[in-house]
Write a protein that holds these residues in place. Structure first.
Motif, PDB file in Angstrom:
ATOM      1  N   PHE A   1      10.747   7.122  11.528  1.00  0.00           N
ATOM      2  CA  PHE A   1      10.017   8.389  11.547  1.00  0.00           C
ATOM      3  C   PHE A   1      10.488   9.238  12.713  1.00  0.00           C
ATOM      4  CE2 PHE A   1       7.444   5.364   9.298  1.00  0.00           C
ATOM      5  CZ  PHE A   1       6.896   6.080   8.249  1.00  0.00           C
ATOM      6  N   GLY A   2      10.288  10.555  12.568  1.00  0.00           N
ATOM      7  CA  GLY A   2      10.680  11.461  13.637  1.00  0.00           C
ATOM      8  C   GLY A   2       9.807  11.309  14.869  1.00  0.00           C
ATOM      9  N   GLN A   3       8.538  10.994  14.671  1.00  0.00           N
ATOM     10  CA  GLN A   3       7.619  10.837  15.801  1.00  0.00           C
ATOM     11  C   GLN A   3       7.780   9.441  16.390  1.00  0.00           C
ATOM     12  OE1 GLN A   3       3.826  12.593  15.088  1.00  0.00           O
ATOM     13  NE2 GLN A   3       2.780  11.320  16.599  1.00  0.00           N
ATOM     14  N   LYS A   4       7.823   9.350  17.705  1.00  0.00           N
ATOM     15  CA  LYS A   4       8.097   8.071  18.351  1.00  0.00           C
ATOM     16  C   LYS A   4       6.959   7.087  18.162  1.00  0.00           C
ATOM     17  CE  LYS A   4       9.552   5.987  22.705  1.00  0.00           C
ATOM     18  NZ  LYS A   4       9.957   6.231  24.118  1.00  0.00           N
ATOM     19  N   LYS A   5       5.712   7.601  18.234  1.00  0.00           N
ATOM     20  CA  LYS A   5       4.570   6.690  18.175  1.00  0.00           C
ATOM     21  C   LYS A   5       3.426   7.386  17.437  1.00  0.00           C
ATOM     22  CE  LYS A   5       1.544   3.877  21.101  1.00  0.00           C
ATOM     23  NZ  LYS A   5       1.207   3.501  22.512  1.00  0.00           N
ATOM     24  N   MET A   6       2.814   6.692  16.493  1.00  0.00           N
ATOM     25  CA  MET A   6       1.655   7.253  15.790  1.00  0.00           C
ATOM     26  C   MET A   6       0.941   6.164  15.007  1.00  0.00           C
ATOM     27  SD  MET A   6       3.385   9.461  12.692  1.00  0.00           S
ATOM     28  CE  MET A   6       4.735   8.803  11.709  1.00  0.00           C
ATOM     29  N   GLU A   7      -0.290   6.465  14.646  1.00  0.00           N
ATOM     30  CA  GLU A   7      -1.085   5.572  13.812  1.00  0.00           C
ATOM     31  C   GLU A   7      -1.178   6.161  12.409  1.00  0.00           C
ATOM     32  OE1 GLU A   7      -4.901   5.000  15.512  1.00  0.00           O
ATOM     33  OE2 GLU A   7      -4.174   3.855  17.231  1.00  0.00           O
ATOM     34  N   LEU A   8      -1.063   5.269  11.419  1.00  0.00           N
ATOM     35  CA  LEU A   8      -1.147   5.679  10.022  1.00  0.00           C
ATOM     36  C   LEU A   8      -2.243   4.860   9.342  1.00  0.00           C
ATOM     37  CD1 LEU A   8       2.679   5.712   9.163  1.00  0.00           C
ATOM     38  CD2 LEU A   8       1.237   7.696   9.636  1.00  0.00           C
ATOM     39  N   ASP A   9      -3.102   5.545   8.613  1.00  0.00           N
ATOM     40  CA  ASP A   9      -4.170   4.854   7.884  1.00  0.00           C
ATOM     41  C   ASP A   9      -3.687   4.484   6.493  1.00  0.00           C
ATOM     42  OD1 ASP A   9      -5.998   5.093   9.994  1.00  0.00           O
ATOM     43  OD2 ASP A   9      -6.558   7.129   9.350  1.00  0.00           O
ATOM     44  N   GLU A  10      -3.629   3.173   6.237  1.00  0.00           N
ATOM     45  CA  GLU A  10      -3.220   2.694   4.917  1.00  0.00           C
ATOM     46  C   GLU A  10      -4.401   2.824   3.978  1.00  0.00           C
ATOM     47  OE1 GLU A  10      -2.206   1.301   1.596  1.00  0.00           O
ATOM     48  OE2 GLU A  10      -3.376  -0.302   2.547  1.00  0.00           O
ATOM     49  N   LEU A  11      -4.227   3.546   2.871  1.00  0.00           N
ATOM     50  CA  LEU A  11      -5.350   3.977   2.055  1.00  0.00           C
ATOM     51  C   LEU A  11      -5.893   2.901   1.126  1.00  0.00           C
ATOM     52  CD1 LEU A  11      -3.911   7.495   1.117  1.00  0.00           C
ATOM     53  CD2 LEU A  11      -5.572   6.954   2.903  1.00  0.00           C
ATOM     54  N   ILE A  12      -5.076   1.936   0.738  1.00  0.00           N
ATOM     55  CA  ILE A  12      -5.539   0.907  -0.192  1.00  0.00           C
ATOM     56  C   ILE A  12      -6.348  -0.165   0.534  1.00  0.00           C
ATOM     57  CG2 ILE A  12      -4.813  -0.911  -1.792  1.00  0.00           C
ATOM     58  CD1 ILE A  12      -2.398   0.809  -2.513  1.00  0.00           C
ATOM     59  N   SER A  13      -5.803  -0.681   1.628  1.00  0.00           N
ATOM     60  CA  SER A  13      -6.481  -1.766   2.354  1.00  0.00           C
ATOM     61  C   SER A  13      -7.420  -1.259   3.438  1.00  0.00           C
ATOM     62  CB  SER A  13      -5.433  -2.689   2.993  1.00  0.00           C
ATOM     63  OG  SER A  13      -4.716  -1.984   4.005  1.00  0.00           O
TER      64      SER A  13
END
Length: 602
Positions: free
Chosen positions: A559-571
């Motif tokens: 990813f272009g951003q070095k650090k981030m949080e992503l919310d996984e929508l299924i789990s």
């Protein structure tokens, strides 16, 4: 044991109490309601069948109590709350019309052997109700509407049963075969290798001038319209002007010209053109029309007008919301246009779906709202899926296609050499993938309970399959029922379907976009992993899934951003991007969905 009267009364009362206002039928930002359809495809006679007396067999005759074990419209009504709970808003029914009795395939015959397009299949009624069959069908449509579900019927306009009621009145609407010689040898015309190559080349170039014809020996087997016909125990017999005898010519799969599907002994092709030169059945007379045949003076206009009046009858009589056209790709464009125009008089929102494979602007211009599409033809190999997605990304998706890996003519997605658990993972993988595409999520009844037995040997089957599953024993032709009680020993995926559809609904404006460049496949480190990023309106939704249904796979995305949080929508778990990288450990067949900031590129 359950008292059937109490059961059905309680179910119908629940449906009435759950009445939902039908969604607005007006177009949404240039789209029609098919764009927001989630479809459940029901073959009533099979999918609503149940072994009531528990003897291990589905009887064809009613039980002494007055109920049938084969599927009926009443049992289909009872299924509606279950179907609705999965998130479905559209019910799509395979043909319901009367079935021919001559040369039936299997004990019940094919629903595509249409004897009379205005009469219903008598086996769909419950005798105990003592109600007209038409009233029972109206009740099914009304019950679906109560639950906020639209109803689409499938219509058959290219073929009819070999004992069709139309034959007696209009023998000129059919192809006749001379009785001289060995009728058992009749079948598709043979083309040598060089001729096949020429046929494919011309069709690929859309060059229909002087398409290669079958040899004279084959063409001469067909007789002109007989002057006299009689109906006997084995079907219609015609007598030509020279005293020769002839019979209705049965049908076969015409494309590709060397197709190996079993013959369609119970149906015949309707003769949509009347030209002495082209008085035979072959690819160039019933699908890839030779330009010399496709002339206005050769159109069988009385037949065309009769065909164009069928859908308006069902729309007005039963209140249906749309039509799926069987073999739409084999109908002359002018006939298809008249079918669409007649059905949409006073009902511009009436939907048309076509058994076509390319969701192109041309079909949209013809008035169609959705197409079958190509997904079932590529599901056996993730590289083929990637190729299809690349094609859709380059060309765009003008109208939605069926987001499914199976229908009644293809192998079940749960039927794999790897075993049934792998098949279950495959079914959920494909459904989740389809739910993020500009398509109609499509549940072929039984898929959600991991049914593996094929309904019909149509497309993508092997010679081993044809040996293993004799055609006359398949559910399309014979009494059968899905394994509703044991679900083949596997956990159904109904709850998973509902969760995926909830996610789809929250991101619907993004997902339904079919613009060129809106279906991107970001890089991921393992070729068994499939990624699809949907891009529209400054938002990105990313699907990643493991196409290995037996082994876990680990992959890395950047990813272009070095650090981030992503919310996984299924789990519901949180994924962490660190040093521009996201490492994902996938269980066999596992899928993930998450939004990513629009500034990030793959």
């Amino acid at each position: 044991m359950v008292d059937p009267f109490d059961y059905f009364i309680d179910t119908i009362s629940t449906i009435k109490a759950s009445a939902t206002v039908m969604p607005d039928t007006t177009e949404m930002s240039g789209q029609n309601w098919s764009a927001s359809a989630t479809v459940y495809n029901l073959f009533v006679r099979y999918n609503a069948a149940f072994d009531h007396d528990r003897d291990g067999h589905i009887r064809t005759e009613p039980l002494p109590c007055g109920f049938r074990e084969t599927g009926t419209l009443l049992k289909a009504i009872a299924m509606l709350p279950y179907i609705k709970r999965m998130g479905v808003n559209t019910l799509y029914l395979l043909p319901l019309t009367s079935i021919g009795k001559i040369n039936r395939k299997g004990e019940l015959g094919s629903p595509y052997a249409i004897k009379n397009p205005y009469e219903l299949d008598e086996t769909l009624g419950e005798p105990v109700l003592d109600l007209p069959l038409e009233m029972q069908l109206k009740a099914l449509v009304e019950a679906a509407h109560h639950l906020g579900m639209r109803v689409v019927f499938e219509f058959v306009f290219r073929t009819a049963s070999i004992d069709s009621d139309w034959i007696g009145e209009h023998p000129e609407w059919f192809y006749w075969l001379r009785k001289e010689g060995n009728l058992a040898s009749y079948g598709p015309p043979h083309f040598d290798h060089d001729t096949l190559a020429r046929i494919y080349e011309q069709v690929d170039k859309h060059d229909f001038h002087e398409l290669p014809e079958p040899d004279e020996a084959y063409r001469s087997r067909f007789a002109p319209t007989p002057e006299k016909i009689t109906l006997g125990a084995n079907g219609y017999i015609g007598t030509t002007a020279d005293g020769g005898k002839c019979v209705i010519a049965s049908a076969f799969s015409d494309w590709p010209p060397d197709d190996r599907q079993p013959p369609w002994t119970d149906v015949t092709y309707l003769k949509l053109h009347d030209s002495p030169r082209f008085n035979y059945i072959a690819y160039n007379t019933i699908r890839m029309y030779d330009e010399a045949l496709e002339q206005p003076e050769f159109r069988a206009m009385k037949l065309w007008r009769e065909i164009a009046g069928i859908i308006p009858h069902y729309r007005k009589e039963f209140g249906i919301d749309g039509a799926m056209i069987d073999m739409g790709h084999a109908l002359p464009p002018e006939l298809k246009a008249s079918i669409v125009a007649e059905a949409r008089k006073d009902a511009p929102e009436f939907a048309f779906w076509d058994e076509n494979f390319d969701p192109s602007p041309k079909l949209k211009e013809e008035g169609f709202n959705a197409v079958f599409g190509s997904l079932p033809f590529v599901i056996h190999d993730v590289q083929y899926i990637k190729g299809l997605l690349n094609f859709l990304n380059r060309n765009g998706v003008a109208i939605p296609f069926f987001a499914t890996g199976e229908n009644h003519n293809t192998p079940r997605v749960c039927h794999t050499l790897a075993g049934r658990e792998a098949g279950r993972r495959r079914a959920l993988f494909l459904f989740t993938l389809g739910a993020v595409l500009p398509a109609m999520p499509f549940i072929h009844s039984g898929m959600e309970i991991c049914e593996w037995h094929p309904v019909n040997l149509g497309l993508n089957f092997t010679d081993d399959d044809r040996q293993r599953f004799p055609a006359e024993t398949l559910p399309l032709f014979a009494p059968a029922a899905c394994d509703w009680e044991n679900t083949n020993g596997l956990e159904p995926i109904c709850d998973d379907i509902r969760k995926v559809l909830d996610i789809r609904s929250r991101h619907f404006d993004l997902i339904r976009c079919g613009d060129i460049g809106s279906i991107v496949q970001p890089y991921i480190s393992d070729p068994a992993l499939l990624t699809v990023m949907r891009k529209s309106g400054g938002r990105n939704l990313l699907f990643a899934g493991n196409s290995n249904f037996e082994e876990p796979v680990t992959g890395t995305m950047e990813f272009g951003q070095k650090k981030m949080e992503l919310d996984e929508l299924i789990s519901g778990r949180t994924l962490m991007v660190s040093d521009h990288k996201l490492m994902l450990d996938f269980a066999p067949g596992q899928c993930v969905l998450f939004e990513i900031p629009s500034a990030d590129e793959e």
